[in-house]
Design a protein around this motif. Structure first.
Motif, PDB file in Angstrom:
ATOM      1  N   HIS A 131      70.244  10.289  15.247  1.00 36.45           N
ATOM      2  CA  HIS A 131      69.756  11.673  15.301  1.00 36.45           C
ATOM      3  C   HIS A 131      70.817  12.491  16.054  1.00 36.45           C
ATOM      4  N   ARG A 163      65.519   6.700  17.588  1.00 37.93           N
ATOM      5  CA  ARG A 163      66.850   7.084  17.088  1.00 37.93           C
ATOM      6  C   ARG A 163      67.559   8.027  18.051  1.00 37.93           C
ATOM      7  N   ARG A 224      59.150   8.695  23.534  1.00 35.44           N
ATOM      8  CA  ARG A 224      57.847   8.292  23.006  1.00 35.44           C
ATOM      9  C   ARG A 224      57.961   6.897  22.388  1.00 35.44           C
ATOM     10  N   GLN A 226      57.581   4.742  19.432  1.00 33.94           N
ATOM     11  CA  GLN A 226      57.613   5.214  18.041  1.00 33.94           C
ATOM     12  C   GLN A 226      56.576   4.462  17.193  1.00 33.94           C
ATOM     13  N   PRO A 262      63.040  14.268  24.197  1.00 33.66           N
ATOM     14  CA  PRO A 262      63.325  14.966  22.931  1.00 33.66           C
ATOM     15  C   PRO A 262      62.070  15.624  22.364  1.00 33.66           C
TER      16      PRO A 262
HETATM   17  C1  NCD Z   1      62.485  12.883  17.883  1.00 33.96           C
HETATM   18  C2  NCD Z   1      62.693  12.239  16.538  1.00 33.96           C
HETATM   19  O1  NCD Z   1      62.232  12.766  15.511  1.00 33.96           O
HETATM   20  O2  NCD Z   1      63.363  11.216  16.524  1.00 33.96           O
HETATM   21  N1  NCD Z   1      61.967  14.188  17.796  1.00 33.96           N
HETATM   22  C3  NCD Z   1      62.830  15.238  17.718  1.00 33.96           C
HETATM   23  O3  NCD Z   1      63.573  15.389  16.784  1.00 33.96           O
HETATM   24  N2  NCD Z   1      62.869  16.090  18.770  1.00 33.96           N
HETATM   25  C4  NCD Z   1      61.757  12.045  18.854  1.00 33.96           C
HETATM   26  C5  NCD Z   1      60.428  11.446  18.482  1.00 33.96           C
HETATM   27  O4  NCD Z   1      59.885  11.689  17.400  1.00 33.96           O
HETATM   28  O5  NCD Z   1      59.905  10.726  19.316  1.00 33.96           O
END
Ligand code: NCD
Length: 303
Positions: A131, A163, A224, A226, A262
């Motif tokens: 990401h 990610r 978080r 996942q 994030p």
């Molecule tokens: C994250 C993701 O999508 O990986 N969110 C984001 O883009 N800010 C983090 C997550 O979903 O926990």
């Protein structure tokens, strides 16, 4: 720099520094000053997985720079539901838009899309892979709210499937950060990434205990668990709620600590932490706008 943005592994430290410096110049526009830098340009957003911040901050960035956005909408309402392949969707949308932001549940999807695309692909998350745009805004947040050099940082939570932390760890090793990985055993950072980081000379240690390090770090990066990536809900239940950052935990924190996330958060940061001087996660989500402005301007050849 390649026109596609797929993985932090593709970035050098110099390239990252250029992006962070340019983002600083875009900040006033992110706060509302007028710009027509990307007027006449179109960004396509393709999100095959849920998103709030990433999609809307890309959209905000594009619109504040005078450009337009087209959005695939929900996967169920597009031809993806009729069985169209990602490769075909990408080839078609490349005829409409100047760049494509893609989020997909499959690791490697963005890399594959780039092979079929005549316009830049920006990876907004590929499964448990990478990401990179999140990492760039994370680095920008650290640069603005703390210090990127000689940083001691702890990444906590789901380091296996997350990610954001995969991408961030690669970038941190370029800045010679002192990195502590905090997770339960079953959610440790994948070996292949740890090996890569060590090869780059990163200084890494692993623990499962936040208390142990809270007094020694400048940045606490919370993630978080996942849930959607677990093959089995029973396995998720074993680790759900395992970490919770509370005001009590922060009693031993250094004065200059910043807490990042994030987002979205579930229960890993107690809401009472929001009003402490350490919290930066809402600020962090704002910084996504100037950073993504920079990436869009670069991808569309405007800077
Ligand atoms: C994250 C993701 O999508 O990986 N969110 C984001 O883009 N800010 C983090 C997550 O979903 O926990």
């Amino acid at each position: 720099m390649s026109q596609h943005i797929i993985s932090m592994k593709d970035f050098s430290r110099d390239e990252i520094d250029i992006i962070l410096n340019m983002a600083r110049e875009f900040e006033p526009i992110a706060r509302g000053s007028k710009s027509s830098l990307l007027s006449g340009k179109i960004l396509a957003t393709l999100f095959y997985e849920p998103s709030t911040r990433t999609r809307l901050s890309f959209e905000t960035a594009m619109k504040r720079l005078g450009g337009d956005v087209i959005d695939l909408g929900s996967v169920e309402s597009s031809s993806v539901a009729k069985g169209e392949t990602l490769a075909d969707t990408i080839r078609v949308i490349g005829n409409y838009a100047n760049a494509i932001v893609l989020r997909h549940p499959r690791e490697g999807a963005a890399r594959m899309a780039a092979e079929y695309s005549k316009v830049p692909i920006i990876n907004a998350g590929d499964g448990a892979g990478h990401h990179p745009t999140q990492t760039l805004l994370d680095l920008y947040t650290i640069a603005r709210e703390s210090n990127l050099s000689d940083m001691r940082i702890a990444l906590v939570g789901d380091l296996k499937y997350g990610r954001t932390v995969h991408s961030l760890a690669y970038a941190l090793s370029l800045y010679h950060a002192d990195i502590t990985l905090i997770s339960p055993k079953q959610l440790q950072m994948p070996d292949i990434i740890k090996k890569d980081l060590k090869k780059q000379g990163a200084n890494i240690r692993e623990t499962s205990n936040i208390e142990e390090v809270i007094g020694e770090i400048d940045v606490l990066y919370v993630t978080r668990i996942q849930k959607e990536r677990f093959p089995d809900t029973a396995e998720y239940q074993k680790v759900a709620g395992i970490y919770r950052v509370t005001e009590e935990l922060l009693e031993n924190a250094r004065d200059n600590l910043i807490i990042m996330h994030p987002m979205p958060r579930v229960d890993e940061i107690d809401p009472s932490v929001d009003r402490t001087k350490y919290a930066r996660y809402f600020q962090q989500s704002f910084y996504g706008v100037p950073v993504r402005m920079t990436l869009l301007a670069m991808a569309m050849g405007a800077v």
